[in-house]
Design an enzyme around this catalytic site. Structure first.
Site, mmCIF file in Angstrom:
data_model
loop_
_atom_site.group_PDB
_atom_site.id
_atom_site.type_symbol
_atom_site.label_atom_id
_atom_site.label_comp_id
_atom_site.label_asym_id
_atom_site.label_seq_id
_atom_site.Cartn_x
_atom_site.Cartn_y
_atom_site.Cartn_z
ATOM 1 N N LYS A 9 0.839 -1.198 0.000
ATOM 2 C CA LYS A 9 0.000 0.000 0.000
ATOM 3 C C LYS A 9 0.883 1.260 0.000
ATOM 4 C CE LYS A 9 -3.801 -2.368 2.401
ATOM 5 N NZ LYS A 9 -4.769 -2.298 3.533
ATOM 6 N N TYR A 49 -12.246 -2.687 -3.430
ATOM 7 C CA TYR A 49 -12.799 -2.748 -2.074
ATOM 8 C C TYR A 49 -14.332 -2.738 -2.061
ATOM 9 C CZ TYR A 49 -8.202 -2.161 0.179
ATOM 10 O OH TYR A 49 -6.920 -2.351 0.646
ATOM 11 N N PHE A 57 -15.726 3.299 7.090
ATOM 12 C CA PHE A 57 -14.346 3.693 6.755
ATOM 13 C C PHE A 57 -14.072 3.644 5.252
ATOM 14 C CE2 PHE A 57 -14.331 -0.852 7.854
ATOM 15 C CZ PHE A 57 -13.716 -1.423 6.736
ATOM 16 N N ARG A 85 -1.580 -14.520 3.831
ATOM 17 C CA ARG A 85 -2.420 -13.927 4.890
ATOM 18 C C ARG A 85 -1.740 -14.088 6.255
ATOM 19 N NH1 ARG A 85 -6.553 -10.388 3.856
ATOM 20 N NH2 ARG A 85 -7.517 -10.998 5.804
ATOM 21 N N THR A 91 -5.561 -7.794 10.471
ATOM 22 C CA THR A 91 -5.870 -6.512 9.840
ATOM 23 C C THR A 91 -5.458 -5.347 10.734
ATOM 24 O OG1 THR A 91 -7.745 -7.581 8.767
ATOM 25 C CG2 THR A 91 -7.731 -5.172 8.789
ATOM 26 N N ARG A 102 2.510 -6.878 9.249
ATOM 27 C CA ARG A 102 1.768 -5.818 9.952
ATOM 28 C C ARG A 102 2.189 -5.731 11.415
ATOM 29 N NH1 ARG A 102 -4.043 -7.431 7.231
ATOM 30 N NH2 ARG A 102 -3.991 -5.993 5.457
ATOM 31 N N ASN A 112 -1.942 -0.123 7.094
ATOM 32 C CA ASN A 112 -1.387 -1.423 7.509
ATOM 33 C C ASN A 112 -0.508 -2.073 6.443
ATOM 34 O OD1 ASN A 112 -3.412 -2.223 5.848
ATOM 35 N ND2 ASN A 112 -4.615 -3.292 7.385
ATOM 36 N N HIS A 115 -1.670 -5.454 1.378
ATOM 37 C CA HIS A 115 -2.926 -6.155 1.102
ATOM 38 C C HIS A 115 -2.603 -7.538 0.557
ATOM 39 C CE1 HIS A 115 -6.875 -7.163 -0.588
ATOM 40 N NE2 HIS A 115 -6.189 -7.638 -1.603
ATOM 41 N N GLU A 126 -9.065 -10.369 -7.974
ATOM 42 C CA GLU A 126 -8.131 -9.252 -7.839
ATOM 43 C C GLU A 126 -7.010 -9.325 -8.885
ATOM 44 O OE1 GLU A 126 -7.150 -9.576 -3.670
ATOM 45 O OE2 GLU A 126 -9.114 -8.810 -3.058
HETATM 46 P P1 IDP Z 1 -7.695 -7.132 5.252
HETATM 47 O O1 IDP Z 1 -6.883 -6.055 4.561
HETATM 48 O O2 IDP Z 1 -6.929 -7.745 6.385
HETATM 49 O O3 IDP Z 1 -8.258 -8.153 4.299
HETATM 50 P P2 IDP Z 1 -10.373 -6.003 5.401
HETATM 51 O O4 IDP Z 1 -11.357 -6.295 6.477
HETATM 52 O O5 IDP Z 1 -10.611 -6.591 4.054
HETATM 53 O O6 IDP Z 1 -8.924 -6.400 5.945
HETATM 54 O O7 IDP Z 1 -10.311 -4.422 5.272
HETATM 55 C C1 IDP Z 1 -9.634 -3.823 4.179
HETATM 56 C C2 IDP Z 1 -8.776 -2.695 4.687
HETATM 57 O O8 IDP Z 1 -9.631 -1.678 5.202
HETATM 58 C C3 IDP Z 1 -7.869 -3.065 5.857
HETATM 59 O O9 IDP Z 1 -6.641 -3.609 5.433
HETATM 60 C C4 IDP Z 1 -7.680 -1.754 6.562
HETATM 61 O O10 IDP Z 1 -6.631 -0.988 5.975
HETATM 62 C C5 IDP Z 1 -9.005 -1.046 6.313
HETATM 63 N N1 IDP Z 1 -9.898 -1.176 7.461
HETATM 64 C C6 IDP Z 1 -10.534 -2.287 7.863
HETATM 65 N N2 IDP Z 1 -11.285 -2.054 8.943
HETATM 66 C C7 IDP Z 1 -11.114 -0.739 9.234
HETATM 67 C C8 IDP Z 1 -11.640 0.107 10.261
HETATM 68 O O11 IDP Z 1 -12.415 -0.300 11.132
HETATM 69 N N3 IDP Z 1 -11.215 1.404 10.212
HETATM 70 C C9 IDP Z 1 -10.350 1.890 9.260
HETATM 71 N N4 IDP Z 1 -9.836 1.109 8.282
HETATM 72 C C10 IDP Z 1 -10.218 -0.189 8.277
HETATM 73 MG MG MG Z 2 -9.681 -7.955 2.799
#
Ligand code: IDP
Ligand code: MG
Length: 149
Positions: A9, A49, A57, A85, A91, A102, A112, A115, A126
């Site tokens: 990212k 997304y 968010f 993963r 996350t 992370r 974070n 991805h 993707e």
């Molecule tokens: P992942 O990246 O571990 O698959 P996802 O739930 O798919 O996690 O969420 C996508 C991205 O959205 C996360 O990597 C994170 O950067 C962001 N994100 C997820 N939950 C939140 C939140 O509660 N607040 C702000 N950003 C979030």
């Molecule tokens: Mg995800």
């Protein structure tokens, strides 16, 4: 062989973590099949997304992922989707285990660093979203036998 989509990212690029992240995946034994630096457009971000469209968010997430260059990659290997993963960690970087990307390099959920596809279906979707078929390179590595058994 299983393939997964990985993206460093914009925070990972800005913080000089490209080599570190690529190095970890390489040393694990995964094979790099495609790599490019991209500026993610708003349309691409919203499509990527899409599952989060209704989340509070979402706008912040799209704003962040389009805020600077990112590095898009395809990595291949046994169980690649879940292996990546686990290497990424949870996350929320505050909860991600030490030793994960992370867990070692991030603190804030919104930034974070990396991805990785969360399922075979997501990986396929993707990869198609970010790459043209001719951008994937199929090749043999001398170490394949040692890595894959
Ligand atoms: P992942 O990246 O571990 O698959 P996802 O739930 O798919 O996690 O969420 C996508 C991205 O959205 C996360 O990597 C994170 O950067 C962001 N994100 C997820 N939950 C939140 C939140 O509660 N607040 C702000 N950003 C979030
Ligand atoms: Mg995800």
């Amino acid at each position: 062989m299983e393939q997964t989509f990985v993206m460093i990212k914009p925070d990972g690029v800005q913080r000089n973590l490209v080599g570190e992240i690529v190095g970890r995946l390489e040393k694990k034994g995964l094979k790099l099949c495609a790599l490019k630096m991209i500026q993610v457009s708003r349309d691409l971000a919203e499509e990527h997304y899409a599952e989060h469209r209704e989340k509070p968010f979402f706008d912040e997430l799209v704003g962040f992922i389009t805020s600077g260059p990112a590095v898009a990659m395809i990595w291949e290997g046994l169980g690649a989707v879940q292996v990546v993963r686990r290497m990424m960690g949870s996350t929320n970087p505050q909860e991600a285990a030490s030793g994960t990307i992370r867990g070692d390099y991030a603190l804030f959920m919104g930034n974070n660093v990396v991805h990785g596809s969360d399922s075979l279906e997501s990986a396929s979707r993707e990869i198609t979203l970010f790459f043209q078929p001719e951008e994937l390179i199929t090749y043999t590595k001398a170490l394949d036998l040692w890595v894959n058994g």
